[in-house]
Design an enzyme around this catalytic site. Structure first.
Site, PDB file in Angstrom:
ATOM      1  CE  LYS A  96      -3.641  -2.588   2.225  1.00 16.14           C
ATOM      2  NZ  LYS A  96      -2.881  -3.813   2.482  1.00 16.14           N
TER       3      LYS A  96
HETATM    4  O1  LIG Z   1      -9.041  -4.032   1.524  1.00 15.25           O
HETATM    5  C1  LIG Z   1      -8.348  -4.691   2.051  1.00 15.25           C
HETATM    6  C2  LIG Z   1      -6.869  -4.490   1.534  1.00 15.25           C
HETATM    7  C3  LIG Z   1      -5.937  -5.390   2.104  1.00 15.25           C
HETATM    8  N1  LIG Z   1      -6.331  -6.302   2.868  1.00 15.25           N
HETATM    9  C4  LIG Z   1      -5.247  -7.174   3.037  1.00 15.25           C
HETATM   10  O2  LIG Z   1      -5.493  -8.606   2.799  1.00 15.25           O
HETATM   11  C5  LIG Z   1      -5.247  -9.365   3.770  1.00 15.25           C
HETATM   12  C6  LIG Z   1      -6.320 -10.248   4.304  1.00 15.25           C
HETATM   13  O3  LIG Z   1      -6.174 -11.452   5.232  1.00 15.25           O
HETATM   14  P1  LIG Z   1      -7.073 -12.106   5.855  1.00 15.25           P
HETATM   15  O4  LIG Z   1      -6.552 -12.937   6.777  1.00 15.25           O
HETATM   16  O5  LIG Z   1      -7.840 -13.096   4.782  1.00 15.25           O
HETATM   17  O6  LIG Z   1      -8.458 -11.494   6.307  1.00 15.25           O
HETATM   18  C7  LIG Z   1      -4.481  -8.745   4.725  1.00 15.25           C
HETATM   19  O7  LIG Z   1      -2.910  -8.899   4.324  1.00 15.25           O
HETATM   20  C8  LIG Z   1      -4.925  -7.308   4.551  1.00 15.25           C
HETATM   21  O8  LIG Z   1      -4.053  -6.445   5.167  1.00 15.25           O
HETATM   22  C9  LIG Z   1      -7.498  -6.612   3.321  1.00 15.25           C
HETATM   23  O9  LIG Z   1      -7.817  -7.345   4.166  1.00 15.25           O
HETATM   24  N2  LIG Z   1      -8.381  -5.565   3.059  1.00 15.25           N
END
Ligand SMILES: O=c1ccn([C@@H]2O[C@H](COP(=O)(O)O)[C@@H](O)[C@H]2O)c(=O)[nH]1
Length: 280
Positions: A96
């Site tokens: 990001k």
């Molecule tokens: O809108 C967003 C953008 C980035 N993320 C990122 O994706 C993963 C989600 O992890 P989970 O454990 O499957 O929930 C994580 O790295 C977030 O920083 C997001 O969730 N939403």
């Protein structure tokens, strides 16, 4: 990796799963802590166990940076391991990033010249000159935050101007002056449900990186129903629900089972859309 190669891999694997490598030293199985590089040992085991069922990996930089230099070494080793052993996997650095031009140029150099990932997530809010430095690498992708999965997405992204246009729509429209769907994707949270219809009005052909299934409760069925296009157009990420599915010495096998379950569901949606042939 270009768009056509990515689509080919999706058809071959019957999967549009991206496994998130959000590796937390406090959550990995105890027995790995005696390894020289526990984070890399964990990632390697997860990658070897899940690579058959996914087309992408997404290490989130926060998890590596939080450990300082050691963490960054684990990140670089993970990317190098993927490059060498699984060259058909699309690698996303979820960082990001985005800053004034000359600083963005340094971020771009770091991810595309030095570490050599396929894509980096970028925040759009500093505008064109903050995004363009990432686009001078013709084979690399920018994945722009559009409509994120968290509650806070309502604070700015869903606000409307006087003409009723929402901020995420402005991001989708304006950014298409900067790059085509061969070099830009958008982040859209799986928790956004029917909003995928609105996203597709503005970005019918782009790939979307979709986090938020699994631990955040987003629906894969809804994402496929409202977000899938003729070339799939989706990379759906799951991190915690796969990599921490089990905390014992058997963790990698359980992660494999979790990835397989998601891949089977995805294969069904790809069949339904006519992207892969129905089973005989
Ligand atoms: O809108 C967003 C953008 C980035 N993320 C990122 O994706 C993963 C989600 O992890 P989970 O454990 O499957 O929930 C994580 O790295 C977030 O920083 C997001 O969730 N939403």
């Amino acid at each position: 990796m270009n768009k056509q190669q990515l689509f080919k891999n999706i058809k071959k694997k019957q999967s549009f799963l991206c496994v998130g490598l959000d590796t937390d030293i406090k959550k990995i199985p105890q027995h790995l802590l005696s390894e020289e590089d526990p984070i890399f040992a964990f990632n390697k085991a997860i990658i070897d166990a899940t690579a058959d069922y996914c087309v992408a990996y997404k290490p989130n930089l926060a998890f590596y940076e939080s450990l300082g230099v050691k963490g960054m070494l684990s990140f670089e080793k993970t990317v190098a391991y993927l490059r060498e052993n699984y060259p058909d996997q699309f690698i996303i650095a979820d960082a990001k990033r985005g800053d004034i031009g000359n600083t963005s140029e340094m971020y771009a150099r770091s991810f595309f010249d030095h570490i050599k990932v396929d894509a980096v997530t970028v925040a759009p809010y500093m505008g064109e000159d903050s995004v363009k430095p990432f686009l001078i690498y013709p084979e690399a992708w920018v994945i722009l935050l559009a409509l994120t999965s968290n509650k806070g997405s309502h604070d700015f992204q869903l606000t409307e101007d006087a003409a009723g246009e929402r901020l995420f729509e402005k991001v989708l429209k304006k950014s298409q002056d900067w790059a085509t769907d061969e070099q830009m994707m958008y982040v859209v949270g799986a928790t956004q449900g029917k909003m995928f219809l609105d996203i597709r009005k503005h970005a019918p052909n782009h790939f979307l990186l979709v986090p938020g299934v699994g631990a955040q409760g987003g629906s894969l069925a809804e994402v496929a129903q409202y977000g899938m296009n003729d070339q799939c157009g989706l990379l759906v990420n799951s991190s915690r629900a796969i990599i921490y599915a089990d905390k014992t010495e058997n963790f990698a096998n359980v992660a494999r089972e979790a990835a397989l379950a998601v891949q089977r569901e995805m294969a069904g949606y790809l069949h339904d859309k006519g992207i892969i042939p129905c089973k005989a």
